[in-house]
Design a protein around this motif. Structure first.
Motif, PDB file in Angstrom:
ATOM      1  N   GLU A  17      -0.159   4.979  -0.643  1.00 43.77           N
ATOM      2  CA  GLU A  17      -1.309   4.076  -0.762  1.00 43.77           C
ATOM      3  C   GLU A  17      -2.528   4.938  -0.571  1.00 43.77           C
ATOM      4  OE1 GLU A  17       0.435   0.284   1.366  1.00 43.77           O
ATOM      5  OE2 GLU A  17      -0.709   1.572   2.663  1.00 43.77           O
ATOM      6  N   ASN A  40      -1.177  -6.927  -9.581  1.00 43.58           N
ATOM      7  CA  ASN A  40       0.107  -6.895  -8.938  1.00 43.58           C
ATOM      8  C   ASN A  40       1.417  -6.165  -9.933  1.00 43.58           C
ATOM      9  OD1 ASN A  40       1.946  -7.066  -6.838  1.00 43.58           O
ATOM     10  ND2 ASN A  40       1.682  -9.258  -6.647  1.00 43.58           N
ATOM     11  N   ASN A  43       6.695  -1.689  -7.524  1.00 49.59           N
ATOM     12  CA  ASN A  43       6.395  -0.398  -7.120  1.00 49.59           C
ATOM     13  C   ASN A  43       7.371   0.160  -5.931  1.00 49.59           C
ATOM     14  OD1 ASN A  43       3.969   2.264  -7.593  1.00 49.59           O
ATOM     15  ND2 ASN A  43       5.277   2.111  -5.540  1.00 49.59           N
ATOM     16  N   LEU A  45       9.462   1.459  -3.035  1.00 49.20           N
ATOM     17  CA  LEU A  45       9.251   2.693  -2.054  1.00 49.20           C
ATOM     18  C   LEU A  45      10.012   3.936  -2.405  1.00 49.20           C
ATOM     19  CD1 LEU A  45       9.769   0.983   1.330  1.00 49.20           C
ATOM     20  CD2 LEU A  45       7.647   1.798   0.593  1.00 49.20           C
ATOM     21  N   ALA A  57       9.355  -3.762  -5.097  1.00 48.70           N
ATOM     22  CA  ALA A  57       8.535  -4.167  -4.244  1.00 48.70           C
ATOM     23  C   ALA A  57       6.983  -4.086  -4.716  1.00 48.70           C
ATOM     24  CB  ALA A  57       8.411  -2.949  -2.865  1.00 48.70           C
ATOM     25  N   MET A  59       3.137  -4.024  -5.336  1.00 46.69           N
ATOM     26  CA  MET A  59       1.868  -3.277  -4.914  1.00 46.69           C
ATOM     27  C   MET A  59       0.599  -3.745  -5.587  1.00 46.69           C
ATOM     28  SD  MET A  59       1.197   0.994  -5.085  1.00 46.69           S
ATOM     29  CE  MET A  59       1.895   1.564  -3.743  1.00 46.69           C
ATOM     30  N   ARG A  76      -2.110  -1.005  -2.353  1.00 50.46           N
ATOM     31  CA  ARG A  76      -1.615  -1.401  -1.014  1.00 50.46           C
ATOM     32  C   ARG A  76      -0.207  -2.093  -1.245  1.00 50.46           C
ATOM     33  NH1 ARG A  76      -4.987   1.430   0.524  1.00 50.46           N
ATOM     34  NH2 ARG A  76      -6.401   1.173   2.356  1.00 50.46           N
ATOM     35  N   TRP A  77       1.079  -1.617  -0.701  1.00 51.88           N
ATOM     36  CA  TRP A  77       2.351  -2.447  -0.986  1.00 51.88           C
ATOM     37  C   TRP A  77       1.867  -3.822  -0.040  1.00 51.88           C
ATOM     38  CZ3 TRP A  77       3.662   2.846  -0.208  1.00 51.88           C
ATOM     39  CH2 TRP A  77       4.633   3.556  -1.244  1.00 51.88           C
ATOM     40  N   ARG A  79       3.256  -6.174   2.338  1.00 52.99           N
ATOM     41  CA  ARG A  79       4.267  -5.740   3.500  1.00 52.99           C
ATOM     42  C   ARG A  79       5.119  -7.059   3.862  1.00 52.99           C
ATOM     43  NH1 ARG A  79       3.688  -0.882   4.527  1.00 52.99           N
ATOM     44  NH2 ARG A  79       1.751   0.093   3.878  1.00 52.99           N
ATOM     45  N   LEU A  83      10.346  -5.430   2.210  1.00 50.99           N
ATOM     46  CA  LEU A  83       9.981  -4.050   2.283  1.00 50.99           C
ATOM     47  C   LEU A  83      10.365  -3.515   3.612  1.00 50.99           C
ATOM     48  CD1 LEU A  83       8.064  -2.400   0.550  1.00 50.99           C
ATOM     49  CD2 LEU A  83       6.230  -2.608   2.476  1.00 50.99           C
ATOM     50  N   ASN A 102       5.646  -9.230  -6.126  1.00 50.33           N
ATOM     51  CA  ASN A 102       5.343  -8.384  -6.930  1.00 50.33           C
ATOM     52  C   ASN A 102       4.538  -8.587  -8.414  1.00 50.33           C
ATOM     53  OD1 ASN A 102       7.425  -9.355  -8.450  1.00 50.33           O
ATOM     54  ND2 ASN A 102       8.636  -7.467  -8.016  1.00 50.33           N
TER      55      ASN A 102
END
Length: 435
Positions: A17, A40, A43, A45, A57, A59, A76-77, A79, A83, A102
């Motif tokens: 990020e 959105n 993405n 990890l 996930a 982002m 930003r992911w 959360r 995750l 997502n």
């Protein structure tokens, strides 16, 4: 080691990020573009392989515009519990908070939500921090589609949830103030992947199509496959209550609806991007990571803008292609949602295509770069339906980075672009949140 398609090229995830301020602007940003553009997309990890492009996930990428300036970019992911490693299916059943969130991002009644069709919405702040899952005071007990529809007249938000077990499909309605005021089970034969739907002034339009849940595919990314035996049909459900009337159609799949409307005789017109069987299965293998050149070839040319006209007086359905271009991500002036619109905006390859669905014309803007979904923002005091701007994150295929492109929606002429501090991976849906 050969990486799957969804972890390479334009879809390759970014590892972290970042924040950047005072972004470079080329051209002149329209002064009414004062707000935030959020987009959105998946993405994963670093080091994680979700098994399918749709499963990465979530982002959010955001750009803050104000008074002709691009104040910041950040990513930003979302959360979610997924995750953090929580399983979607555990000993106590399905966890609707353990999802990637997502697919899209919306704002309703002052709350911003990151959405995916398999779980609850996740509330976000205007600075892209995660607040947490949101179930509307405990009233929402199903998943929430990533494609809810806001009625431009009433301000209500219409949406649905589908599941692996009964009830397979549930319709929901939020008041303009954000209260969940209605939930209604819709009878369908089995669990299918219903990605989108739409509304008209008096009806909800369902797409019950032959991509079905298969328990044998659990653990392999996305447990869905084409099933010829399921059939294909469109449903028309009165918004004020009553039974859904179903209209059989030729087998196909639809990820994204353009718009629908009804005329004085009650006939309903639905425009959407339609996939053939070969087009869907080829695409599904490709974004699922199957190294199959034939699948990639089948995916090209398998989707195009299409129209269905449903006549309740006779029960007849008229089907017709509107074009043969391989387009996706249809958007429109949302003030015309469900009430009839003339223009749709789509993306194809390195271009944006604007359709005039009244006279059948199409205008193409070749960008020489890969565009994302083109989000329409009306101009201040607009009188014409296409008076406004299109916002799209555009990425150089050579890996030179991304920009937020602003086009005049009427002529598809360049207005401005904002240079972003990093490449933004190909993703799904964005939204403009005006101040």
């Amino acid at each position: 080691m050969n990486l799957p398609d969804y972890l390479t090229g334009l879809k390759a995830p970014v590892p972290d990020e970042i924040d950047a301020v005072d972004l470079a602007v080329t051209g002149t940003l329209p002064p009414e573009l004062t707000g935030r553009y959020f987009r959105n997309g998946p993405n994963p990890l670093p080091g994680r392989d979700p098994g399918h492009w749709f499963a990465g996930a979530g982002m959010l990428h955001g750009v803050r515009l104000r008074d002709g300036r691009a104040e910041w970019y950040r990513n930003r992911w979302v959360r979610t519990r997924e995750l953090d490693g929580a399983p979607f299916v555990g000993p106590e059943g399905v966890d609707l908070t353990a999802t990637p969130a997502n697919t899209s991002v919306i704002r309703h009644a002052g709350r911003i939500f990151a959405l995916v069709e398999t779980g609850l919405p996740y509330e976000m702040t205007p600075e892209l921090d995660t607040v947490g899952p949101y179930d509307f005071g405990g009233r929402l007990t199903t998943a929430m589609t990533a494609h809810p529809k806001t009625d431009p007249v009433t301000g209500e938000l219409h949406f649905f949830g589908y599941g692996f077990g009964p009830p397979y499909l549930t319709y929901h309605r939020l008041s303009a103030a954000g209260e969940l005021v209605e939930s209604r089970v819709v009878d369908v034969p089995g669990p299918t992947m219903i990605h989108d739907f739409t509304i008209t002034e008096h009806h909800v339009i369902w797409l019950d199509l032959p991509v079905v849940f298969d328990r044998e595919l659990l653990g392999s990314g996305m447990p869905y496959r084409w099933d010829d035996a399921y059939g294909a049909r469109l449903g028309v459900m009165p918004r004020d209550g009553g039974e859904t009337r179903w209209y059989p159609i030729d087998p196909c799949y639809v990820f994204h609806v353009g718009n629908a409307s009804e005329d004085a005789q009650g006939r309903i017109t639905l425009d959407a991007v339609r996939y053939t069987r070969a087009g869907f299965t080829g695409l599904w293998r490709s974004i699922g990571g199957t190294p199959d050149p034939a699948a990639a070839a089948a995916a090209s040319g398998g989707a195009s803008l299409y129209r269905w006209t449903l006549d309740p007086a006779t029960g007849a359905v008229k089907e017709e292609p509107l074009d043969d271009r391989d387009v996706e991500f249809p958007t429109l002036n949302d003030d015309r949602l469900g009430r009839g619109s003339r223009f749709l905006y789509t993306v194809i390859g390195d271009a944006i295509v604007k359709y005039d669905t009244r006279d059948g014309g199409a205008r193409v803007r070749d960008l020489g770069k890969s565009p994302g979904e083109a989000v329409f923002v009306p101009a201040a005091d607009a009188r014409a339906e296409d008076a406004g701007w299109l916002l799209s994150i555009v990425t150089d295929r050579a890996g030179d980075g991304s920009e937020l492109l602003v086009l005049d929606a009427a002529e598809l002429e360049f207005a401005a672009s904002v240079r972003l501090p990093r490449r933004v991976p190909a993703g799904f849906h964005g939204n403009w949140l005006t101040d």
